[in-house]
Design a protein around this motif. Structure first.
Motif, PDB file in Angstrom:
ATOM      1  N   ILE A 255       0.821  -1.203   0.000  1.00 33.99           N
ATOM      2  CA  ILE A 255       0.000   0.000   0.000  1.00 33.99           C
ATOM      3  C   ILE A 255       0.862   1.263   0.000  1.00 33.99           C
ATOM      4  O   ILE A 255       0.525   2.256  -0.654  1.00 33.99           O
ATOM      5  CB  ILE A 255      -0.995  -0.003   1.194  1.00 33.99           C
ATOM      6  N   ASP A 256       1.987   1.225   0.693  1.00 35.40           N
ATOM      7  CA  ASP A 256       2.870   2.390   0.696  1.00 35.40           C
ATOM      8  C   ASP A 256       3.545   2.570  -0.654  1.00 35.40           C
ATOM      9  O   ASP A 256       3.743   3.707  -1.113  1.00 35.40           O
ATOM     10  CB  ASP A 256       3.919   2.246   1.804  1.00 35.40           C
ATOM     11  N   LEU A 257       3.912   1.460  -1.295  1.00 36.70           N
ATOM     12  CA  LEU A 257       4.482   1.530  -2.638  1.00 36.70           C
ATOM     13  C   LEU A 257       3.483   2.170  -3.598  1.00 36.70           C
ATOM     14  O   LEU A 257       3.832   3.070  -4.388  1.00 36.70           O
ATOM     15  CB  LEU A 257       4.841   0.123  -3.113  1.00 36.70           C
ATOM     16  N   VAL A 258       2.236   1.723  -3.540  1.00 41.95           N
ATOM     17  CA  VAL A 258       1.196   2.261  -4.422  1.00 41.95           C
ATOM     18  C   VAL A 258       0.998   3.751  -4.171  1.00 41.95           C
ATOM     19  O   VAL A 258       0.881   4.551  -5.113  1.00 41.95           O
ATOM     20  CB  VAL A 258      -0.120   1.479  -4.227  1.00 41.95           C
ATOM     21  N   ARG A 259       0.969   4.150  -2.926  1.00 43.38           N
ATOM     22  CA  ARG A 259       0.773   5.572  -2.608  1.00 43.38           C
ATOM     23  C   ARG A 259       1.950   6.417  -3.081  1.00 43.38           C
ATOM     24  O   ARG A 259       1.762   7.551  -3.528  1.00 43.38           O
ATOM     25  CB  ARG A 259       0.559   5.734  -1.103  1.00 43.38           C
ATOM     26  N   THR A 260       3.159   5.873  -3.011  1.00 45.36           N
ATOM     27  CA  THR A 260       4.326   6.607  -3.512  1.00 45.36           C
ATOM     28  C   THR A 260       4.228   6.823  -5.012  1.00 45.36           C
ATOM     29  O   THR A 260       4.516   7.909  -5.530  1.00 45.36           O
ATOM     30  CB  THR A 260       5.622   5.856  -3.159  1.00 45.36           C
ATOM     31  N   ILE A 261       3.821   5.776  -5.741  1.00 45.74           N
ATOM     32  CA  ILE A 261       3.639   5.909  -7.188  1.00 45.74           C
ATOM     33  C   ILE A 261       2.584   6.969  -7.490  1.00 45.74           C
ATOM     34  O   ILE A 261       2.765   7.824  -8.374  1.00 45.74           O
ATOM     35  CB  ILE A 261       3.243   4.557  -7.810  1.00 45.74           C
ATOM     36  N   CYS A 262       1.485   6.937  -6.748  1.00 49.36           N
ATOM     37  CA  CYS A 262       0.431   7.936  -6.945  1.00 49.36           C
ATOM     38  C   CYS A 262       0.954   9.349  -6.696  1.00 49.36           C
ATOM     39  O   CYS A 262       0.595  10.290  -7.424  1.00 49.36           O
ATOM     40  CB  CYS A 262      -0.757   7.635  -6.037  1.00 49.36           C
ATOM     41  N   ALA A 263       1.793   9.513  -5.688  1.00 50.86           N
ATOM     42  CA  ALA A 263       2.351  10.832  -5.394  1.00 50.86           C
ATOM     43  C   ALA A 263       3.229  11.324  -6.537  1.00 50.86           C
ATOM     44  O   ALA A 263       3.197  12.523  -6.893  1.00 50.86           O
ATOM     45  CB  ALA A 263       3.136  10.787  -4.085  1.00 50.86           C
ATOM     46  N   HIS A 264       4.030  10.428  -7.121  1.00 48.92           N
ATOM     47  CA  HIS A 264       4.851  10.820  -8.274  1.00 48.92           C
ATOM     48  C   HIS A 264       3.964  11.210  -9.455  1.00 48.92           C
ATOM     49  O   HIS A 264       4.245  12.189 -10.164  1.00 48.92           O
ATOM     50  CB  HIS A 264       5.788   9.682  -8.667  1.00 48.92           C
ATOM     51  N   LEU A 265       2.893  10.464  -9.659  1.00 44.24           N
ATOM     52  CA  LEU A 265       1.971  10.797 -10.743  1.00 44.24           C
ATOM     53  C   LEU A 265       1.271  12.131 -10.481  1.00 44.24           C
ATOM     54  O   LEU A 265       1.029  12.911 -11.416  1.00 44.24           O
ATOM     55  CB  LEU A 265       0.947   9.680 -10.924  1.00 44.24           C
ATOM     56  N   ASP A 266       0.951  12.403  -9.220  1.00 49.03           N
ATOM     57  CA  ASP A 266       0.346  13.696  -8.881  1.00 49.03           C
ATOM     58  C   ASP A 266       1.258  14.845  -9.279  1.00 49.03           C
ATOM     59  O   ASP A 266       0.804  15.872  -9.797  1.00 49.03           O
ATOM     60  CB  ASP A 266       0.052  13.774  -7.383  1.00 49.03           C
ATOM     61  N   ALA A 267       2.566  14.653  -9.039  1.00 51.83           N
ATOM     62  CA  ALA A 267       3.525  15.713  -9.360  1.00 51.83           C
ATOM     63  C   ALA A 267       3.716  15.870 -10.863  1.00 51.83           C
ATOM     64  O   ALA A 267       3.887  16.986 -11.359  1.00 51.83           O
ATOM     65  CB  ALA A 267       4.861  15.413  -8.683  1.00 51.83           C
ATOM     66  N   LEU A 268       3.665  14.749 -11.584  1.00 52.00           N
ATOM     67  CA  LEU A 268       3.936  14.777 -13.021  1.00 52.00           C
ATOM     68  C   LEU A 268       2.681  14.993 -13.862  1.00 52.00           C
ATOM     69  O   LEU A 268       2.760  15.506 -14.988  1.00 52.00           O
ATOM     70  CB  LEU A 268       4.621  13.472 -13.436  1.00 52.00           C
ATOM     71  N   ARG A 269       1.538  14.581 -13.347  1.00 47.74           N
ATOM     72  CA  ARG A 269       0.259  14.765 -14.035  1.00 47.74           C
ATOM     73  C   ARG A 269      -0.754  15.386 -13.063  1.00 47.74           C
ATOM     74  O   ARG A 269      -1.751  14.748 -12.689  1.00 47.74           O
ATOM     75  CB  ARG A 269      -0.266  13.416 -14.545  1.00 47.74           C
ATOM     76  N   PRO A 270      -0.506  16.603 -12.630  1.00 43.76           N
ATOM     77  CA  PRO A 270      -1.349  17.209 -11.585  1.00 43.76           C
ATOM     78  C   PRO A 270      -2.806  17.391 -12.016  1.00 43.76           C
ATOM     79  O   PRO A 270      -3.691  17.475 -11.150  1.00 43.76           O
ATOM     80  CB  PRO A 270      -0.667  18.557 -11.330  1.00 43.76           C
ATOM     81  N   GLU A 271      -3.048  17.438 -13.306  1.00 41.56           N
ATOM     82  CA  GLU A 271      -4.423  17.647 -13.763  1.00 41.56           C
ATOM     83  C   GLU A 271      -5.338  16.483 -13.389  1.00 41.56           C
ATOM     84  O   GLU A 271      -6.571  16.636 -13.344  1.00 41.56           O
ATOM     85  CB  GLU A 271      -4.454  17.867 -15.279  1.00 41.56           C
ATOM     86  N   ASP A 272      -4.753  15.313 -13.113  1.00 43.83           N
ATOM     87  CA  ASP A 272      -5.548  14.137 -12.748  1.00 43.83           C
ATOM     88  C   ASP A 272      -5.442  13.788 -11.267  1.00 43.83           C
ATOM     89  O   ASP A 272      -5.963  12.749 -10.843  1.00 43.83           O
ATOM     90  CB  ASP A 272      -5.100  12.931 -13.587  1.00 43.83           C
ATOM     91  N   ALA A 273      -4.766  14.611 -10.488  1.00 41.03           N
ATOM     92  CA  ALA A 273      -4.577  14.336  -9.063  1.00 41.03           C
ATOM     93  C   ALA A 273      -5.897  14.552  -8.297  1.00 41.03           C
ATOM     94  O   ALA A 273      -6.758  15.307  -8.745  1.00 41.03           O
ATOM     95  CB  ALA A 273      -3.473  15.239  -8.521  1.00 41.03           C
ATOM     96  N   PRO A 274      -6.042  13.861  -7.133  1.00 36.25           N
ATOM     97  CA  PRO A 274      -5.104  12.883  -6.562  1.00 36.25           C
ATOM     98  C   PRO A 274      -5.367  11.482  -7.121  1.00 36.25           C
ATOM     99  O   PRO A 274      -6.498  11.021  -7.161  1.00 36.25           O
ATOM    100  CB  PRO A 274      -5.420  12.942  -5.068  1.00 36.25           C
ATOM    101  N   HIS A 275      -4.305  10.813  -7.543  1.00 32.75           N
ATOM    102  CA  HIS A 275      -4.441   9.468  -8.091  1.00 32.75           C
ATOM    103  C   HIS A 275      -4.759   8.440  -7.008  1.00 32.75           C
ATOM    104  O   HIS A 275      -5.289   7.367  -7.310  1.00 32.75           O
ATOM    105  CB  HIS A 275      -3.159   9.085  -8.831  1.00 32.75           C
ATOM    106  N   GLU A 276      -4.466   8.781  -5.760  1.00 31.56           N
ATOM    107  CA  GLU A 276      -4.714   7.841  -4.661  1.00 31.56           C
ATOM    108  C   GLU A 276      -6.198   7.517  -4.524  1.00 31.56           C
ATOM    109  O   GLU A 276      -6.567   6.487  -3.959  1.00 31.56           O
ATOM    110  CB  GLU A 276      -4.166   8.435  -3.358  1.00 31.56           C
ATOM    111  N   ARG A 277      -7.053   8.375  -5.052  1.00 30.66           N
ATOM    112  CA  ARG A 277      -8.499   8.134  -4.958  1.00 30.66           C
ATOM    113  C   ARG A 277      -8.909   6.861  -5.689  1.00 30.66           C
ATOM    114  O   ARG A 277      -9.990   6.310  -5.446  1.00 30.66           O
ATOM    115  CB  ARG A 277      -9.267   9.321  -5.536  1.00 30.66           C
ATOM    116  N   LEU A 278      -8.033   6.378  -6.590  1.00 30.30           N
ATOM    117  CA  LEU A 278      -8.345   5.203  -7.400  1.00 30.30           C
ATOM    118  C   LEU A 278      -8.022   3.885  -6.704  1.00 30.30           C
ATOM    119  O   LEU A 278      -8.389   2.820  -7.199  1.00 30.30           O
ATOM    120  CB  LEU A 278      -7.577   5.271  -8.724  1.00 30.30           C
TER     121      LEU A 278
END
Length: 345
Positions: A255-278
């Motif tokens: 779960i922490d690995l997944v959340r870290t990936i989501c955080a990187h995606l939030d930074a790189l694709r902020p228009e779709d953040a927060p990815h953790e909601r998925l």
């Protein structure tokens, strides 16, 4: 050195091919091109002098004999394997045929070639395996090379069997072998059925990100290019008959690995953040080992190797690679089983 790499169009195998070619070795890439293989993984080196490709299956002994006779390698790095635990639950037969029978064929083909060549002292058969053969850990402790085998899935059982065959061929026939057992790999060119690419590609598509059980399963994560470096070092400097555990020294809960990936995606694709909601928790798969962790003291002490990429840095690089290489992963989404829930028992 001329190295015969089996499974060189796969994820880890292609990293080994790219690194070996970069280091000035000659490489014979032997691959059956099953569903998870992709020659695009080695496109950057495929036209270089010293590279050769052989479309062959390790279950075909006659084909292996022809490859050995044609290329006369100085060493073998045996990576070809069925490797997805979920698929092994749904269809264990393919794992026995490839990982057990295929490894037997490779050992016999290598032994025949080595014996016929006069048993050259420098020849090596390097068998690449997994930490999953050791079973599951509790909250403390780590796997060492002396940890008893305790496989829990058809995949890990098939790899444990192949490890035993390799050791037996060394003890019985004197075949000069080296074994390595690695922790979970991740990085560029990872086929989109394993956890890290699944998370990235599901998030990019705005689809639910499946996390097994409570997400508390712990893995030790190893950046694939670090692993390739370690494998080539073991091949060239490892002690014959010895095994080496290769770990990333990067333990994390799923779960922490997944959340870290989501955080990187939030930074790189902020228009779709927060990815953790998925993130969506799904029913756990049968026999899901709770924790793996490797003690890499032997390879560090004897060969001077340590991983160079932290999990945070490696995940950032991996996310950036997938964002920049849609033309690589997009065609793979239509391959058999990709995107489906596997291993439900």
């Amino acid at each position: 050195m001329k190295i015969l790499v089996t499974g060189g169009a796969g994820f880890i195998g292609s990293a080994v091919v790219r690194r070996a070619m970069g280091d000035g070795h000659q490489v014979v890439n032997l691959d059956a091109l099953t569903y998870a293989a992709n020659l695009e993984n080695v496109a950057d080196v495929a036209k270089l002098p010293g590279y050769a490709f052989e479309h062959a299956d390790i279950r075909d002994r006659a084909a292996l004999d022809r490859v050995f006779a044609r290329h006369r390698p100085d060493a073998v790095m045996h990576l070809a394997a069925e490797s997805h635990v979920d698929r092994s639950i749904d269809g264990p037969g393919a794992f026995i045929e490839t990982n057990v029978n295929g490894t037997y064929n490779m050992l016999e083909a290598a032994r025949t070639y080595w014996t016929g060549a006069g048993r050259p002292e420098g020849f090596r058969f390097h068998h690449i395996s997994t930490d999953e053969v050791f079973g599951s850990l509790g909250e403390t402790g780590k796997f060492t090379e002396d940890t008893p085998y305790d496989p829990r899935s058809p995949y890990s059982a098939s790899k444990a069997a192949s490890d035993h065959l390799v050791r037996a061929w060394h003890e019985t026939y004197g075949l000069p072998v080296i074994l390595t057992n690695c922790s979970n790999n991740y990085g560029p060119f990872h086929f989109p059925e394993k956890l890290v690419p699944v998370v990235i590609l599901r998030a990019l598509a705005g689809q639910p990100i499946p996390v097994y059980g409570d997400g508390g399963n712990v893995r030790d994560w190893l950046y694939v290019e670090d692993h390739a470096d370690a494998l080539l070092l073991c091949l060239q400097r490892g002690r014959v008959g010895r095994s080496y555990n290769i770990g990333g020294e990067n333990e994390a809960r799923n779960i922490d690995l997944v959340r870290t990936i989501c955080a990187h995606l939030d930074a790189l694709r902020p228009e779709d953040a927060p990815h953790e909601r998925l993130i969506t928790f799904v029913t756990d798969r049968p026999g899901h080992d709770r924790r793996y962790a490797i003690d890499p003291a032997r390879i560090r002490t004897e060969l001077g190797w340590r991983p160079s990429v932290t999990l945070e840095e490696g995940l950032r690089r991996t996310v950036e690679w997938y964002l920049a290489n849609e033309d690589w992963w997009r065609p793979l989404l239509g391959r058999e089983g990709v995107g489906k829930r596997l291993g439900q028992g």
